[in-house]
Design an enzyme around this catalytic site. Sequence first.
Site, PDB file in Angstrom:
ATOM      1  N   GLU A   1    -104.314 -24.851   3.469  1.00 24.26           N
ATOM      2  CA  GLU A   1    -103.662 -23.919   4.400  1.00 24.26           C
ATOM      3  C   GLU A   1    -104.456 -23.814   5.706  1.00 24.26           C
ATOM      4  O   GLU A   1    -105.686 -23.724   5.683  1.00 24.26           O
ATOM      5  CB  GLU A   1    -103.568 -22.545   3.731  1.00 24.26           C
ATOM      6  CG  GLU A   1    -102.861 -21.474   4.543  1.00 24.26           C
ATOM      7  CD  GLU A   1    -102.726 -20.164   3.786  1.00 24.26           C
ATOM      8  OE1 GLU A   1    -102.130 -19.231   4.327  1.00 24.26           O
ATOM      9  OE2 GLU A   1    -103.225 -20.077   2.630  1.00 24.26           O
TER      10      GLU A   1
ATOM     11  N   LYS B   1     -94.597 -19.858   6.333  1.00 21.40           N
ATOM     12  CA  LYS B   1     -94.928 -19.008   5.189  1.00 21.40           C
ATOM     13  C   LYS B   1     -94.093 -17.735   5.197  1.00 21.40           C
ATOM     14  O   LYS B   1     -94.071 -16.990   6.178  1.00 21.40           O
ATOM     15  CB  LYS B   1     -96.420 -18.673   5.227  1.00 21.40           C
ATOM     16  CG  LYS B   1     -96.951 -17.977   3.978  1.00 21.40           C
ATOM     17  CD  LYS B   1     -98.463 -17.840   4.067  1.00 21.40           C
ATOM     18  CE  LYS B   1     -99.072 -17.283   2.794  1.00 21.40           C
ATOM     19  NZ  LYS B   1    -100.542 -17.198   2.866  1.00 21.40           N
TER      20      LYS B   1
ATOM     21  N   CYS C   1     -99.496 -21.094  -0.255  1.00 21.54           N
ATOM     22  CA  CYS C   1    -100.383 -20.131  -0.910  1.00 21.54           C
ATOM     23  C   CYS C   1     -99.653 -19.010  -1.652  1.00 21.54           C
ATOM     24  O   CYS C   1     -99.059 -19.233  -2.695  1.00 21.54           O
ATOM     25  CB  CYS C   1    -101.367 -19.578   0.133  1.00 21.54           C
ATOM     26  SG  CYS C   1    -102.821 -18.753  -0.583  1.00 21.54           S
TER      27      CYS C   1
END
Length: 262
Positions: A41, A110, A144
Amino acid sequence: MRTALLQSSGRPGSTAENLKVLDEAAGRAAAAGAGLLVTSELFLTGYAIGDGVGRLAEAADGDAADAVAETATRHGIAVAYGYPERAGESVFNSVQLISADGARLANYRKTHLFGCFEREHFVPGEQPVVQAELNGLTVGLMICYDVEFPENVRAHALAGTDLLLVPTAQMHPFQFVAESVVPVRAFENQMYVAYVNRVGPEGEFEFVGLSVLAGPDGIARARAGRSEELVVADADPAFLAASRETNPYLKDRRPGLYGSLA
């Protein structure tokens, strides 16, 4: 498809240095027969860099994307890399997939931001399922914290994702996500999951490594330790098809019972 996981925090604060790290890793991954290299990330800039996130953020088609495309083309390997994406006045925590011929295949923002740091510096994305076709597999993108929401991964499974790429910045004391949650996600959704972490201290965080490529049987095909490492394993479409036939979770679902989940 042989897949390489680059477990590294690179050089936080320097896009130029991280592009060098990426280029070197792409060469090693290609030499090992990999068709895809996945980073952690925010690999291109670093994670815990404070206001540097906004300063280093670039458009999805910016200079850094061009540099990654050049690396991918030169080494003949597709690359999925984490970076802060500038779009107008907004900055997103994103991952972009570039093909071995340098084409931009997919870009994901995200959707579930973790903690005060991310909420201060990023705007959440609104598209939960982003996919591309790569070397005979349907590849999905996630970042994530997103993988910790079962609804997210199930949405990918229902959309036909075969290999889910999850660049991550997974920190102490949450290593059980890499050790246990990710293999279970792969099993319950009958897909491969490549979870690629940062490693070592960075700002206030301690990243735990433990990157893993988990198969649809819930077994790790490759797992890194707690230092910088490049690990390689195969995502086998034939094994995936056989596993889905044996474990028909998606066929046996009863969506009419799940209305309360929304």
